[in-house]
Design a protein around this motif. Structure first.
Motif, PDB file in Angstrom:
ATOM      1  N   LEU A  61     -27.426  65.598  43.018  1.00  0.00           N
ATOM      2  CA  LEU A  61     -28.872  65.590  42.758  1.00  0.00           C
ATOM      3  C   LEU A  61     -29.121  65.458  41.261  1.00  0.00           C
ATOM      4  CD1 LEU A  61     -30.238  68.319  45.186  1.00  0.00           C
ATOM      5  CD2 LEU A  61     -30.372  65.840  45.412  1.00  0.00           C
ATOM      6  N   HIS A  62     -28.371  66.252  40.524  1.00  0.00           N
ATOM      7  CA  HIS A  62     -28.339  66.226  39.087  1.00  0.00           C
ATOM      8  C   HIS A  62     -28.327  64.785  38.542  1.00  0.00           C
ATOM      9  CE1 HIS A  62     -26.339  68.874  35.860  1.00  0.00           C
ATOM     10  NE2 HIS A  62     -27.105  67.981  35.299  1.00  0.00           N
ATOM     11  N   LYS A  63     -27.397  63.990  39.114  1.00  0.00           N
ATOM     12  CA  LYS A  63     -27.221  62.613  38.650  1.00  0.00           C
ATOM     13  C   LYS A  63     -28.346  61.693  39.098  1.00  0.00           C
ATOM     14  CE  LYS A  63     -22.195  62.742  38.219  1.00  0.00           C
ATOM     15  NZ  LYS A  63     -21.585  63.653  39.215  1.00  0.00           N
ATOM     16  N   LEU A  64     -29.078  62.109  40.151  1.00  0.00           N
ATOM     17  CA  LEU A  64     -30.153  61.246  40.649  1.00  0.00           C
ATOM     18  C   LEU A  64     -31.420  61.335  39.801  1.00  0.00           C
ATOM     19  CD1 LEU A  64     -30.115  61.770  44.556  1.00  0.00           C
ATOM     20  CD2 LEU A  64     -29.377  59.748  43.294  1.00  0.00           C
ATOM     21  N   ILE A  65     -31.533  62.384  38.988  1.00  0.00           N
ATOM     22  CA  ILE A  65     -32.810  62.618  38.281  1.00  0.00           C
ATOM     23  C   ILE A  65     -33.319  61.398  37.498  1.00  0.00           C
ATOM     24  CG2 ILE A  65     -34.044  64.023  36.564  1.00  0.00           C
ATOM     25  CD1 ILE A  65     -32.482  66.434  37.525  1.00  0.00           C
ATOM     26  N   PRO A  66     -32.502  60.766  36.646  1.00  0.00           N
ATOM     27  CA  PRO A  66     -33.046  59.638  35.873  1.00  0.00           C
ATOM     28  C   PRO A  66     -33.595  58.510  36.759  1.00  0.00           C
ATOM     29  CG  PRO A  66     -30.862  60.251  35.067  1.00  0.00           C
ATOM     30  CD  PRO A  66     -31.104  61.058  36.304  1.00  0.00           C
ATOM     31  N   ASP A  67     -32.887  58.183  37.831  1.00  0.00           N
ATOM     32  CA  ASP A  67     -33.366  57.110  38.711  1.00  0.00           C
ATOM     33  C   ASP A  67     -34.612  57.554  39.485  1.00  0.00           C
ATOM     34  OD1 ASP A  67     -31.354  55.238  38.039  1.00  0.00           O
ATOM     35  OD2 ASP A  67     -29.939  56.320  39.303  1.00  0.00           O
ATOM     36  N   MET A  68     -34.640  58.840  39.831  1.00  0.00           N
ATOM     37  CA  MET A  68     -35.805  59.379  40.528  1.00  0.00           C
ATOM     38  C   MET A  68     -37.027  59.333  39.604  1.00  0.00           C
ATOM     39  SD  MET A  68     -35.765  62.977  42.453  1.00  0.00           S
ATOM     40  CE  MET A  68     -34.446  62.839  43.617  1.00  0.00           C
ATOM     41  N   GLU A  69     -36.797  59.645  38.329  1.00  0.00           N
ATOM     42  CA  GLU A  69     -37.887  59.564  37.351  1.00  0.00           C
ATOM     43  C   GLU A  69     -38.408  58.136  37.254  1.00  0.00           C
ATOM     44  OE1 GLU A  69     -38.171  62.261  33.711  1.00  0.00           O
ATOM     45  OE2 GLU A  69     -36.027  61.815  33.835  1.00  0.00           O
ATOM     46  N   ALA A  70     -37.488  57.188  37.232  1.00  0.00           N
ATOM     47  CA  ALA A  70     -37.897  55.783  37.124  1.00  0.00           C
ATOM     48  C   ALA A  70     -38.765  55.393  38.318  1.00  0.00           C
ATOM     49  CB  ALA A  70     -36.665  54.884  37.037  1.00  0.00           C
ATOM     50  N   ILE A  71     -38.381  55.845  39.512  1.00  0.00           N
ATOM     51  CA  ILE A  71     -39.169  55.550  40.721  1.00  0.00           C
ATOM     52  C   ILE A  71     -40.562  56.166  40.605  1.00  0.00           C
ATOM     53  CG2 ILE A  71     -39.373  56.013  43.204  1.00  0.00           C
ATOM     54  CD1 ILE A  71     -36.291  55.805  43.371  1.00  0.00           C
ATOM     55  N   ALA A  72     -40.617  57.434  40.164  1.00  0.00           N
ATOM     56  CA  ALA A  72     -41.900  58.132  40.053  1.00  0.00           C
ATOM     57  C   ALA A  72     -42.808  57.451  39.030  1.00  0.00           C
ATOM     58  CB  ALA A  72     -41.680  59.596  39.667  1.00  0.00           C
ATOM     59  N   ILE A  73     -42.247  57.120  37.873  1.00  0.00           N
ATOM     60  CA  ILE A  73     -43.059  56.515  36.816  1.00  0.00           C
ATOM     61  C   ILE A  73     -43.574  55.152  37.254  1.00  0.00           C
ATOM     62  CG2 ILE A  73     -42.976  55.541  34.468  1.00  0.00           C
ATOM     63  CD1 ILE A  73     -40.906  57.833  33.849  1.00  0.00           C
ATOM     64  N   SER A  74     -42.712  54.373  37.910  1.00  0.00           N
ATOM     65  CA  SER A  74     -43.172  53.040  38.283  1.00  0.00           C
ATOM     66  C   SER A  74     -44.232  53.124  39.395  1.00  0.00           C
ATOM     67  CB  SER A  74     -41.980  52.129  38.615  1.00  0.00           C
ATOM     68  OG  SER A  74     -41.914  51.893  39.985  1.00  0.00           O
ATOM     69  N   ALA A 114     -41.147  69.441  24.806  1.00  0.00           N
ATOM     70  CA  ALA A 114     -39.749  69.742  24.475  1.00  0.00           C
ATOM     71  C   ALA A 114     -38.884  68.478  24.594  1.00  0.00           C
ATOM     72  CB  ALA A 114     -39.218  70.838  25.388  1.00  0.00           C
ATOM     73  N   ASN A 115     -39.301  67.555  25.457  1.00  0.00           N
ATOM     74  CA  ASN A 115     -38.560  66.291  25.604  1.00  0.00           C
ATOM     75  C   ASN A 115     -39.127  65.207  24.698  1.00  0.00           C
ATOM     76  OD1 ASN A 115     -36.799  67.338  27.431  1.00  0.00           O
ATOM     77  ND2 ASN A 115     -37.854  66.561  29.241  1.00  0.00           N
ATOM     78  N   GLU A 116     -39.682  65.618  23.557  1.00  0.00           N
ATOM     79  CA  GLU A 116     -40.251  64.682  22.574  1.00  0.00           C
ATOM     80  C   GLU A 116     -41.248  63.739  23.217  1.00  0.00           C
ATOM     81  OE1 GLU A 116     -37.003  62.721  20.485  1.00  0.00           O
ATOM     82  OE2 GLU A 116     -35.818  64.537  20.815  1.00  0.00           O
ATOM     83  N   GLY A 117     -42.255  64.333  23.867  1.00  0.00           N
ATOM     84  CA  GLY A 117     -43.302  63.513  24.474  1.00  0.00           C
ATOM     85  C   GLY A 117     -42.732  62.578  25.523  1.00  0.00           C
ATOM     86  N   GLY A 118     -41.780  63.099  26.290  1.00  0.00           N
ATOM     87  CA  GLY A 118     -41.266  62.326  27.416  1.00  0.00           C
ATOM     88  C   GLY A 118     -40.249  61.261  27.017  1.00  0.00           C
ATOM     89  N   ARG A 119     -39.823  61.283  25.729  1.00  0.00           N
ATOM     90  CA  ARG A 119     -38.844  60.252  25.343  1.00  0.00           C
ATOM     91  C   ARG A 119     -37.448  60.570  25.884  1.00  0.00           C
ATOM     92  NH1 ARG A 119     -42.397  59.495  21.269  1.00  0.00           N
ATOM     93  NH2 ARG A 119     -41.643  61.175  19.936  1.00  0.00           N
ATOM     94  N   ARG A 120     -37.220  61.874  26.142  1.00  0.00           N
ATOM     95  CA  ARG A 120     -35.935  62.239  26.753  1.00  0.00           C
ATOM     96  C   ARG A 120     -36.150  62.499  28.241  1.00  0.00           C
ATOM     97  NH1 ARG A 120     -34.613  65.982  22.299  1.00  0.00           N
ATOM     98  NH2 ARG A 120     -35.063  67.611  23.791  1.00  0.00           N
ATOM     99  N   PRO A 121     -35.124  62.225  29.058  1.00  0.00           N
ATOM    100  CA  PRO A 121     -35.297  62.448  30.491  1.00  0.00           C
ATOM    101  C   PRO A 121     -35.349  63.945  30.834  1.00  0.00           C
ATOM    102  CG  PRO A 121     -33.049  61.761  29.998  1.00  0.00           C
ATOM    103  CD  PRO A 121     -33.821  61.636  28.727  1.00  0.00           C
ATOM    104  N   LEU A 122     -35.912  64.260  31.972  1.00  0.00           N
ATOM    105  CA  LEU A 122     -35.890  65.633  32.468  1.00  0.00           C
ATOM    106  C   LEU A 122     -34.442  66.046  32.699  1.00  0.00           C
ATOM    107  CD1 LEU A 122     -38.620  65.695  35.272  1.00  0.00           C
ATOM    108  CD2 LEU A 122     -38.539  67.218  33.294  1.00  0.00           C
ATOM    109  N   THR A 123     -34.140  67.300  32.417  1.00  0.00           N
ATOM    110  CA  THR A 123     -32.788  67.778  32.717  1.00  0.00           C
ATOM    111  C   THR A 123     -32.827  68.600  33.992  1.00  0.00           C
ATOM    112  OG1 THR A 123     -33.061  69.878  31.558  1.00  0.00           O
ATOM    113  CG2 THR A 123     -32.303  67.988  30.246  1.00  0.00           C
ATOM    114  N   TRP A 124     -31.670  68.782  34.569  1.00  0.00           N
ATOM    115  CA  TRP A 124     -31.551  69.602  35.784  1.00  0.00           C
ATOM    116  C   TRP A 124     -32.075  71.015  35.497  1.00  0.00           C
ATOM    117  CZ3 TRP A 124     -31.065  69.462  40.775  1.00  0.00           C
ATOM    118  CH2 TRP A 124     -30.628  70.606  41.468  1.00  0.00           C
ATOM    119  N   ALA A 125     -31.674  71.571  34.333  1.00  0.00           N
ATOM    120  CA  ALA A 125     -32.104  72.934  33.987  1.00  0.00           C
ATOM    121  C   ALA A 125     -33.629  73.027  33.930  1.00  0.00           C
ATOM    122  CB  ALA A 125     -31.496  73.350  32.651  1.00  0.00           C
ATOM    123  N   GLN A 126     -34.277  71.976  33.401  1.00  0.00           N
ATOM    124  CA  GLN A 126     -35.741  72.004  33.330  1.00  0.00           C
ATOM    125  C   GLN A 126     -36.366  72.011  34.721  1.00  0.00           C
ATOM    126  OE1 GLN A 126     -36.207  68.569  30.788  1.00  0.00           O
ATOM    127  NE2 GLN A 126     -36.639  69.833  28.991  1.00  0.00           N
TER     128      GLN A 126
END
Length: 435
Positions: free
Chosen positions: A102-115, A276-288
């Motif tokens: 799940l951890h590894k899916l976050i960046p791709d999941m974010e891309a789906i949500a944003i698009s 904390a993620n510099e205005g969304g420039r960094r991806p969400l982390t699992w811990a977040q």
């Protein structure tokens, strides 16, 4: 038991299930019988009875679905089975959705949500539920196939939609009917999946997605899963992932929209992470994603309020006695999650939307949005993660308004707000707090 054959099916499907079930419970108590969808049923509304059927005496009750639905999804799908086959497949699904994956899916999941959000913004009114279905389908595809190439994805989507439409239609083999079209599309889905599997085997790709787990599986006798078993289970997973998650998401948007104070509090929680993620420039982390306590309680309370899965079907495999009641062999048994979630004994003022009630853990067996026991939903963590990710991007960068007063509920068969919650979305131009 209502009318012969029809029983009380019409009453159940023509009104709010809350009313149908709670009227019965008032009149007959925690265990009562009825006749729906052509079967005599025993309904259970106590946490103890639910636990008896789903957990402690689960071997006396088998999962049971109408034949037409089994045919649509595929007879090898894990929710139609009990015993060894079921537990092996369930383990595969769970391991492909373990926390590390799940951890590894976050960046791709974010891309789906944003698009998805970008595509809603600036359009006229959208049907929130329909758009959420597309989103949860994409996340489903991601968790099954990883990053699948465009043509396969479109092809799967197109045929899956036809199957989806036929799923709740009248089962008949007359050409041209919704059901018959769905059967044909179902055959094409199997074709597409064979191609995807073939390409993987050609390229010797070893992915850690669900398909990878299915392809690598060998049982203790060294047997592998057949193509049919794999494709039935993939369709099963996509089915389980789509409407349920989409309707919960739609309800969450409605509940937040109805309570501006709560929305502001959720927004503040998410904005802090966003900053904390510099205005969304960094991806969400699992811990977040593990540290969004208010947003998380909003999800739990939405799951309780909406009770998207109102009940589940089991069938008694032998005569069973429970608490002095006889449940005859062959009768359907329905634990009513919805009644339990809306029972004032367990949740005070059950019709109030109040996330703070989850500051304390609910009593055992009173909160089962994902079922319970060996057949509990193995994708529950994926669903919650997908919802957290979407809410994060929605409240930090977008605003939305619901169009018209959407107070009614539709059942398709899962409860969704009337007309799928028509809404308008737009990008928030300034990234400052609204006062």
């Amino acid at each position: 038991m209502g009318w012969p054959y029809l029983g009380e099916t019409l009453q159940l499907y023509s009104q709010d299930p809350n009313i149908f079930f709670s009227a019965k419970q008032k009149r007959y108590g925690e265990i009562f019988k009825t006749h729906i969808l052509g079967y005599p049923c025993v309904m259970l509304t106590s946490p103890e009875a639910t636990r008896f059927v789903l957990v402690s005496h689960a071997q006396l009750f088998k999962p049971s679905y109408p034949k037409s639905k089994e045919k649509m999804i595929g007879p090898h799908a894990l929710f139609f089975h009990q015993g060894n086959y079921h537990s092996q497949l369930r383990k595969l699904v769970q391991s492909s959705l373990n926390l590390n994956s799940l951890h590894k899916l976050i960046p791709d999941m974010e891309a789906i949500a944003i698009s998805a959000l970008d595509s809603w913004a600036g359009r006229e009114v959208i049907n929130t539920f329909h758009e959420m279905k597309k989103l949860s389908f994409d996340v489903g595809i991601l968790s099954v196939f990883g990053l699948l190439d465009e043509s396969h994805r479109e092809n799967l989507k197109e045929n899956y939609c036809i199957v989806d439409k036929g799923y709740n239609s009248f089962p008949t083999n007359i050409p041209g009917t919704t059901y018959h079209r769905a059967l044909l599309a179902r055959k094409r889905l199997k074709q597409i999946m064979s191609e995807i599997i073939y390409e993987r085997e050609e390229k010797k790709i070893m992915e850690k997605d669900l398909l990878g787990y299915f392809l690598n599986f060998k049982d203790e006798k060294g047997r592998v899963l057949s193509k049919d078993q794999i494709s039935d289970n993939i369709i099963g997973v996509l089915f389980a992932a789509q409407d349920t998650t989409a309707s919960v998401l739609t309800w969450i948007l409605k509940y937040l929209h109805n309570d501006q104070k709560l929305l502001e509090a959720v927004t503040a929680e998410q904005k802090a992470i966003y900053e904390a993620n510099e205005g969304g420039r960094r991806p969400l982390t699992w811990a977040q994603t593990r540290n969004m306590p208010l947003t998380y309680r909003v999800i739990l309370e939405s799951l309780r309020m909406a009770s998207v899965i109102s009940f589940t079907f089991r069938e008694a495999v032998v005569d069973v006695e429970y608490n002095g009641y006889l449940i005859p062999k062959g009768w359907k048994v329905m634990p009513l999650f919805r009644n339990i979630h809306h029972n004032p004994e367990f949740f005070s003022d059950p019709l109030d939307f109040d996330p703070s009630r989850f500051e304390v853990a609910p009593k055992p067996n009173t909160f089962m949005p994902f079922g319970n026991g060996a057949h509990a939903c193995p994708g529950n963590e994926l669903a919650k993660l997908e919802i957290l990710v979407l809410i994060h991007h929605l409240v930090t960068k977008f605003r939305w308004e619901v169009v018209g007063s959407q107070s009614g509920i539709e059942y398709g068969p899962f409860p969704v707000p009337q007309h799928g919650l028509p809404a308008r979305f737009w990008k928030e131009s300034n990234h400052h707090y609204r006062h």
